[in-house]
Design an enzyme around this catalytic site. Structure first.
Site, mmCIF file in Angstrom:
data_model
loop_
_atom_site.group_PDB
_atom_site.id
_atom_site.type_symbol
_atom_site.label_atom_id
_atom_site.label_comp_id
_atom_site.label_asym_id
_atom_site.label_seq_id
_atom_site.Cartn_x
_atom_site.Cartn_y
_atom_site.Cartn_z
ATOM 1 N N HIS A 35 0.825 -1.219 0.000
ATOM 2 C CA HIS A 35 0.000 0.000 0.000
ATOM 3 C C HIS A 35 0.858 1.268 0.000
ATOM 4 O O HIS A 35 0.421 2.325 0.454
ATOM 5 C CB HIS A 35 -0.988 -0.004 1.179
ATOM 6 C CG HIS A 35 -2.082 -1.023 0.996
ATOM 7 N ND1 HIS A 35 -3.235 -0.755 0.310
ATOM 8 C CD2 HIS A 35 -2.152 -2.322 1.367
ATOM 9 C CE1 HIS A 35 -3.999 -1.840 0.287
ATOM 10 N NE2 HIS A 35 -3.356 -2.813 0.918
ATOM 11 N N GLY A 124 -3.718 -12.901 -4.559
ATOM 12 C CA GLY A 124 -2.814 -11.781 -4.293
ATOM 13 C C GLY A 124 -1.501 -11.884 -5.040
ATOM 14 O O GLY A 124 -0.514 -11.258 -4.668
ATOM 15 N N ASP A 172 2.047 -3.835 -9.455
ATOM 16 C CA ASP A 172 1.790 -5.157 -10.030
ATOM 17 C C ASP A 172 2.164 -5.190 -11.503
ATOM 18 O O ASP A 172 2.819 -6.126 -11.978
ATOM 19 C CB ASP A 172 0.308 -5.527 -9.886
ATOM 20 C CG ASP A 172 -0.130 -5.527 -8.443
ATOM 21 O OD1 ASP A 172 0.732 -5.494 -7.556
ATOM 22 O OD2 ASP A 172 -1.351 -5.552 -8.205
HETATM 23 C C1 GLA Z 1 -2.797 -4.402 -5.059
HETATM 24 C C2 GLA Z 1 -2.591 -3.245 -6.039
HETATM 25 C C3 GLA Z 1 -1.168 -2.714 -5.964
HETATM 26 C C4 GLA Z 1 -0.759 -2.406 -4.528
HETATM 27 C C5 GLA Z 1 -1.104 -3.573 -3.603
HETATM 28 C C6 GLA Z 1 -0.876 -3.232 -2.170
HETATM 29 O O1 GLA Z 1 -2.019 -5.506 -5.425
HETATM 30 O O2 GLA Z 1 -2.875 -3.659 -7.346
HETATM 31 O O3 GLA Z 1 -1.036 -1.574 -6.781
HETATM 32 O O4 GLA Z 1 -1.323 -1.215 -4.092
HETATM 33 O O5 GLA Z 1 -2.436 -3.997 -3.746
HETATM 34 O O6 GLA Z 1 0.463 -2.980 -1.937
#
Ligand code: GLA
Length: 385
Positions: A35, A124, A172
């Site tokens: 985050h 995730g 990501d």
């Molecule tokens: C998701 C979002 C990323 C990032 C994470 C938390 O994966 O796509 O951009 O903010 O949560 O770190």
């Protein structure tokens, strides 16, 4: 967009397919820096050895496109001249990217595509970014668009904002495309500058434990966290004119606003400021082979996500607590947006099997859910094999 085809047609689509291009698009892990990306902070992700595999063929039409998802056994048919948001989530990863590409090029033509995924969904590990980036990368090659990689990253991120509705940061997509084999990326999300660090975790393995839960609030809470961080920036920037994001705020400045903002907002911002420091410390530790310290910072990150940022859940906390009670697991934390998905663990290679037996049993006893797991290694970003 409704699927009007049946499985028999899918079979003939697959059987008649004449593959002209293959693209491999990996999922990602993140060691630390959660985050922080949408707060212009630091992250430490890399691509993994599990991926989404794309096959492309031209279909000699101007605008007709057919994308078949093997994982869902579903076909998405659309016309380049009539792209709009779908009610079906996975379709928006595709349509969002097409929509972004159409804004910058008129060179797209009709194509067929088959997508197979090795990535667990909702775990995730960013299966969504892998789909967006793989499609963007593939079409860039296929239609010779000559877009640099960073544009593919950015347009894939925008696709997620506009079509999927999650205002994600850049981590990501960046990790999926830009990673290199056996490296981790220290990315500064403020200006996208990055350093590749050798991913030397010997004698530890990277173990992902999938809670197999994905609490439904994930997406709405994600956007809420973003808004909360922006609220803090608005308040602080009313006095500190140069402040544009939480990256520009340090602990001392934040403390001046302790009585002005709510405890919740204070905790959110404190977490982000501390997490950025942890990423930098963890990167230094990794470079020096200080893996124990690296692991401690992972645990600290989890506690911050649990108590200050409040994006964990009882299943994730259970797994991290279990790891913390085993001295063979030197680091453990929830990974990604939160509210489910995986924990990432650094575990001594001699202890993996025994540990898995124990944690699978304990998790099953506690939640009556089967834990799934896999060992992964830092891998190459999106590529053509
Ligand atoms: C998701 C979002 C990323 C990032 C994470 C938390 O994966 O796509 O951009 O903010 O949560 O770190």
């Amino acid at each position: 967009m409704k699927d009007k085809t049946n499985t028999k047609n899918h079979n003939s689509f697959v059987n008649n397919f004449k593959e002209e291009l293959i693209v491999l698009s990996p999922g990602r892990i993140n060691f630390i820096g959660e985050h922080t990306d949408y707060n212009n902070g630091f992250v430490l992700p890399t691509a993994i050895d599990k991926k989404v595999i794309f096959s492309f063929e031209k279909n000699n039409t101007e605008t007709e496109c057919n994308v078949y998802s093997m994982s869902y056994d579903k076909m998405l048919r659309f016309d380049l001249g009539a792209i709009k948001v779908s009610e079906i989530e996975w379709e928006n990863y595709i349509l969002g990217v097409i929509n972004e590409l159409l804004k910058i090029t008129d060179r797209l033509q009709g194509f067929n595509c088959i997508i197979k995924s090795e990535l667990p969904i909702g775990a995730g590990v960013s299966s969504s970014a892998a789909i967006e980036c793989g499609l963007a990368y593939g079409l860039n090659e296929f239609f010779n668009l000559k877009l640099p990689k960073i544009m593919l990253v950015e347009l894939s991120q925008r696709a997620e904002h506009t079509y999927v509705g999650t205002k994600c940061g850049i981590m990501d997509q960046f990790a999926s495309v830009m990673s290199e084999d056996q490296k981790v990326i220290l990315l500064d999300c403020q200006n996208q500058s990055y350093t590749l660090i050798d991913a030397d975790f010997e004698p530890y393995k990277i173990l992902l434990l999938n809670t197999n839960v994905a609490h439904s609030l994930a997406s709405s809470e994600y956007n809420t966290r973003r808004n909360e961080c922006e609220e803090v920036v608005t308040v602080v920037s009313s006095q500190y004119k140069k402040v544009r994001s939480l990256r520009d705020i340090n602990k001392k400045m934040l403390n001046e606003f302790r009585d002005v903002i709510s405890t919740t907002l204070f905790d959110r911002a404190s977490f982000v400021i501390e997490e950025n420091e942890r990423v930098l410390q963890a990167s230094e530790s990794l470079k020096k082979g200080g893996l124990k310290r690296f692991g401690e910072l992972m645990y600290q990150s989890h506690r911050g996500l649990q108590h200050q940022y409040e994006v964990s859940c009882e299943e994730l906390d259970f797994l991290v607590n279990f790891s913390e009670n085993n001295d063979q697991v030197i680091g453990s934390r929830m990974m990604g947006g939160g509210f489910g998905g995986c924990t990432i663990n650094l575990i001594h290679k001699d202890n993996v099997n025994d540990y898995l037996l124990a944690v699978e049993k304990a998790y099953k006893d506690q939640f009556d859910i089967d834990l799934t797991s896999f060992i992964t290694v830092p891998s190459q970003g999106t590529s053509i094999p």
